[in-house]
Enzyme design. Structure first.
Site, short mmCIF file in Angstrom:
data_model
loop_
_atom_site.label_atom_id
_atom_site.label_comp_id
_atom_site.label_asym_id
_atom_site.label_seq_id
_atom_site.Cartn_x
_atom_site.Cartn_y
_atom_site.Cartn_z
N GLY A 148 5.42 -1.38 7.13
CA GLY A 148 4.36 -1.15 8.37
C GLY A 148 5.36 -0.75 9.71
CG ASP A 156 4.38 -9.44 9.99
OD1 ASP A 156 3.26 -9.11 10.93
OD2 ASP A 156 4.16 -8.85 8.92
CD GLU A 190 -10.66 -23.18 24.10
OE1 GLU A 190 -10.89 -21.99 23.89
OE2 GLU A 190 -10.26 -23.51 25.17
CB SER A 211 -16.97 -19.66 26.07
OG SER A 211 -15.75 -19.74 26.90
O1 F6P Z 1 3.96 -6.24 8.03
C1 F6P Z 1 3.21 -5.81 9.12
C2 F6P Z 1 1.61 -5.89 8.96
O2 F6P Z 1 1.07 -5.24 9.96
C3 F6P Z 1 1.07 -7.25 8.69
O3 F6P Z 1 0.95 -8.12 9.72
C4 F6P Z 1 -0.21 -7.04 7.61
O4 F6P Z 1 -0.68 -8.00 6.87
C5 F6P Z 1 0.34 -5.70 7.14
O5 F6P Z 1 1.24 -5.16 7.85
C6 F6P Z 1 -0.99 -4.72 6.80
O6 F6P Z 1 -0.40 -3.71 6.18
P1 F6P Z 1 -1.39 -2.23 6.06
O7 F6P Z 1 -0.89 -1.32 7.06
O8 F6P Z 1 -0.69 -1.67 4.79
O9 F6P Z 1 -2.51 -2.61 5.83
#
Ligand code: F6P
Length: 324
Positions: free
Chosen positions: A13, A130, A190, A218
């Site tokens: 990603g 992440d 919250e 809220s």
């Molecule tokens: O690892 C980065 C991330 O954005 C995660 O937070 C998420 O679960 C995943 O990649 C989403 O992946 P894709 O872009 O392949 O849907």
């Protein structure tokens, strides 16, 4: 002595700050007498030979840009022995001596296997929103994404208070709750529902209800993504069991991965990139460059990817005490 060539790729990603990292590795490599090759589309591009020589100009005007100019991919082929064999052949054909991989857990796992099979020196840079890599306090992209989530939740708060609603906001993070937990603190939510903790429904009702019964009209709950228990799951249950509440869901999705990197991510990426070249000069291999207590550290791949990075338990207390 032969000039060594460092091949750089981004994989998995994308994360804001990857471009700043590409720039830092390229410029520091050239400054220190290396040649640089840009490998496009991650390990996929390594396998198919999508490789170009990089100069200092190749990385001009990118420090401020989100995404990755090298593009990225999650390569299924690189998980096969045949795929890695082809990748190694391309490295030889393009005279690449050292591989620099900018990515998250899956990417560094790929680099580790490749390094072990072919004896290729690999250096990793933690590039993922992440923040789930062990041995580094922060990963490139995490801070920008945290800020993006915070800004989104600030906006959601406006409509939540106007309509007196409870919002469940789903954020990314894969198996890690760093984004959810810290964005909840930063946005004054919250509660945060994170994979590291069991949140039972009574507990959630307590968090949300205690404020609403007192002074709040809220409520905002940040939920870490999960195929079974995402924001929708909790919202449905809340609506069913407490029909007095007006409940809505907002899934932030991929907008969390975009945007211009924060100063903190640009500086982190720049430091890690320079650290990568320093590590190469010292003869390090198969390590991820990280930052621990504000110092650059070398973390063996096996440790970086073990998936044991723990959340600071004090953060739970902070959120709990401040969300009354
Ligand atoms: O690892 C980065 C991330 O954005 C995660 O937070 C998420 O679960 C995943 O990649 C989403 O992946 P894709 O872009 O392949 O849907």
């Amino acid at each position: 002595m032969d000039t060594k060539t460092i091949g750089i790729l981004t994989s998995g990603g994308d994360a804001p700050g990857m471009n700043a990292a590409i720039r830092a590795v390229t410029r520091s490599a050239i400054y220190n007498g290396f040649k640089v090759a840009g490998i496009y589309r991650g390990f996929e591009g390594l396998i198919s030979g999508e490789i170009k020589p990089f100069t200092t100009e190749s990385v001009s005007n990118i420090i401020n840009r989100g995404g990755t100019i090298l593009r990225t991919a999650r390569s299924a082929e690189f998980t096969t022995t045949e795929g890695r064999r082809r990748a190694y052949e391309q490295m030889q054909a393009h005279h690449i001596d050292i591989l620099c991989v900018i990515g998250g857990n899956g990417s560094l796992t790929g680099a580790k296997i490749f390094a072990e099979e072919y004896g290729v020196p690999c250096i990793g840079l933690p590039g993922t929103i992440d923040n789930d890599l062990d041995g580094t306090d922060f990963t490139i992209g995490y801070d920008t994404t945290l800020n993006t989530i915070m800004q989104c939740v600030d906006k959601i708060r406006d409509t939540a208070t106007s309509h007196e609603r409870i919002f469940f906001v789903e954020v990314m993070g894969r198996d890690a709750g760093f984004l959810a937990q810290n964005s909840a603190i930063a946005a004054g939510a919250e509660a945060a529902i994170i994979p590291e903790e069991q949140t039972n429904f009574d507990q959630l009702e307590h968090y949300v209800g205690r404020g609403i019964r007192k002074s709040k009209n809220s409520s905002i709950v940040i939920v870490s993504e999960s195929p079974k228990c995402g924001a929708m799951h909790y919202a449905k249950r809340m609506q069913k069991e407490y029909d007095g509440y007006d409940v809505r869901v907002s899934i932030l999705g991929h907008l969390q991965r975009g945007g211009s990197p924060s100063a903190r991510d640009r500086i982190l990426a720049s430091r890690l990139g320079v650290g990568a070249i320093q590590a190469i000069k010292e003869g390090q291999r198969n390590v991820m460059i990280g930052v621990k207590n504000n110092e650059i550290v070398y973390v063996p791949f096996s440790r970086a990817i073990q998936g044991k990075k723990r959340m600071d338990p004090d953060l739970m207390t902070v959120l709990d005490e401040l969300s009354i």
